[in-house]
Design a protein around this motif. Sequence first.
Motif, PDB file in Angstrom:
ATOM      1  N   ASP A 220       0.851  -1.188   0.000  1.00  0.00           N
ATOM      2  CA  ASP A 220       0.000   0.000   0.000  1.00  0.00           C
ATOM      3  C   ASP A 220       0.886   1.237   0.000  1.00  0.00           C
ATOM      4  O   ASP A 220       1.907   1.277   0.698  1.00  0.00           O
TER       5      ASP A 220
ATOM      6  N   ALA B 190      -8.068  -6.883   0.954  1.00  0.00           N
ATOM      7  CA  ALA B 190      -7.300  -5.715   0.513  1.00  0.00           C
ATOM      8  C   ALA B 190      -8.167  -4.779  -0.308  1.00  0.00           C
ATOM      9  O   ALA B 190      -8.087  -3.547  -0.195  1.00  0.00           O
TER      10      ALA B 190
ATOM     11  N   GLN C 213      -2.845   0.720  -3.971  1.00  0.00           N
ATOM     12  CA  GLN C 213      -2.405  -0.665  -3.851  1.00  0.00           C
ATOM     13  C   GLN C 213      -1.709  -1.034  -5.157  1.00  0.00           C
ATOM     14  O   GLN C 213      -2.284  -0.888  -6.249  1.00  0.00           O
TER      15      GLN C 213
ATOM     16  N   ILE D 272      -5.849   1.097  -7.636  1.00  0.00           N
ATOM     17  CA  ILE D 272      -4.935  -0.037  -7.772  1.00  0.00           C
ATOM     18  C   ILE D 272      -4.056   0.250  -8.985  1.00  0.00           C
ATOM     19  O   ILE D 272      -4.552   0.650 -10.047  1.00  0.00           O
TER      20      ILE D 272
END
Length: 526
Positions: A45, A89, A72, A102
């Motif tokens: 992260d 997550a 992430q 992400i």
Amino acid sequence: MNLTEVQGKTMKSDPGTRGQNELVGWCEPEHLIAQKPDPDRLGWDFLLEAIPDHSADRPLDQQNSLPKFLIQVKSTEQQSRAPRIKLSALKHLVDADLPAAIVVLYYTKGSRRSTKRVIIPIDNGVIADTLRAVREQEAAGNRAIHTVKVPVPLTRGVEIGPDGEGLSASLHDILGSDPTSYVSRKIDYRKSCGFDEEPTVGRFFVPGENARHKLGELFLGGPREIEVNDLTIERRRFGIPLKNDQLYIRDAILAMDAPPLSSASIEFEASSGEWIALSVDVFIAPPFGEGSKIRFANSFFEVNLDFEKGWAGFNFDYSGERDVELGEAVSIVELGAILARDVKTIIIHFGEARLPLEISSDKGPFSHWIPVAPVLRRISDAIDRSQRRARGQIRLSSFYEWVEHNAELLALGSTPGVNMFFPRWADDAFVDSQEVILVPMSVDIAGILYSALVEVPIVSMSKADDEIKLIGGQPLVVDDVVRAQGSNISDFVDLGVEKSLRRRNSDGPAFVSGGFENWTSSAKRD
């Protein structure tokens, strides 16, 4: 942009996942300010802050602060399929009160520099899909969502350049506005999504032989209650129920206020000529057909039709405990005045149908509203036409008291046969040649002054040593005006007198009352 790609330590010593565990960030102009390793998952992260747009004309300390992003990072050497991410997550990105995304980095085997870079924003679609997936796992009895992996939603991704070109624009596209507004929208959507279709489902049993009748009554609108057994209330999200979201009650009282199915118009008319049309809501009890019950209702009256029994009923709620708008209060008085007549009818207009019904000759306690209703309607219409508005809602009981206090004033504008008495004065001889008397009237209502000039025909007149007695015919309102309380209306009276003279084609003097303080009706004379 001249961005530098930085490689970091691997999180796990696993030769089969060399490219998947690398810590990758960009140093300028997007600054890495925090990093959080998680030994239980592949990837890291990041907390990034993006440089905002700066103005050269203002000091930096007077401009917006750096927006923060939670990222992430996933890396993979598999080009043909999407990398997988732990559901826990993904939910962490959804639950964070930050803009989140992400980043997927693609590598070829043995390379130390990524060949493709994709950023996937955690938008409304990802939020809904993630919370739905979590709900599905919970419904299956699995609360260990860290053991569940799902594909990264690459279809929502945006590719960025090899040196980070487009990263800043992508981050700001995630925000869409200032960070505070973004976080508020994210929190609201996170709480509300998934509840748009049947969020709460209930099941119950209605005891008794007349259960069908009781259920049908619930759909006739208005607050209604029914006793039920074995009530189960089930809360659903994304259409998925959970056992821990169920509530069971053995005996309960179910309250329901059903919405109307349609609207209609109802006319009330008295044989004396009074008439009013009112809009109503339409409620129909199932099963829908020729034997159904139908209820037509607004806030102060209802008409019930029972076709199976061939029966119709009417209810009129004029209780004084409600606060209503002035127009509704006037409509209540108008309806009461019609009901006070011997002969009156109802005509229901519903779609293409027209259903006339007679009302019983019961008058109710409304006869005192007959002479005041026409002028009250004129006052209400005049206020609606003006730029002024009544001062909030009024309590019906207070309105009824106001009507009673001003009853003789209001009746002057509509009722013939009024007796008027005036003291004699030195130059009253011209009265003998007058056909009408012009009377100004003013009333304060709901913070507004309503004034009118009433033309009263003189049916008969007699003079005594100390007074003049007039008997008036059918009055006519020459003109009216709505002004602020305490206003001077002398200019209005002068214009109204001229209007009356022109209408009657008269060029002589006008007989104008000086106001109600100068005359007394026969009712007060005793």
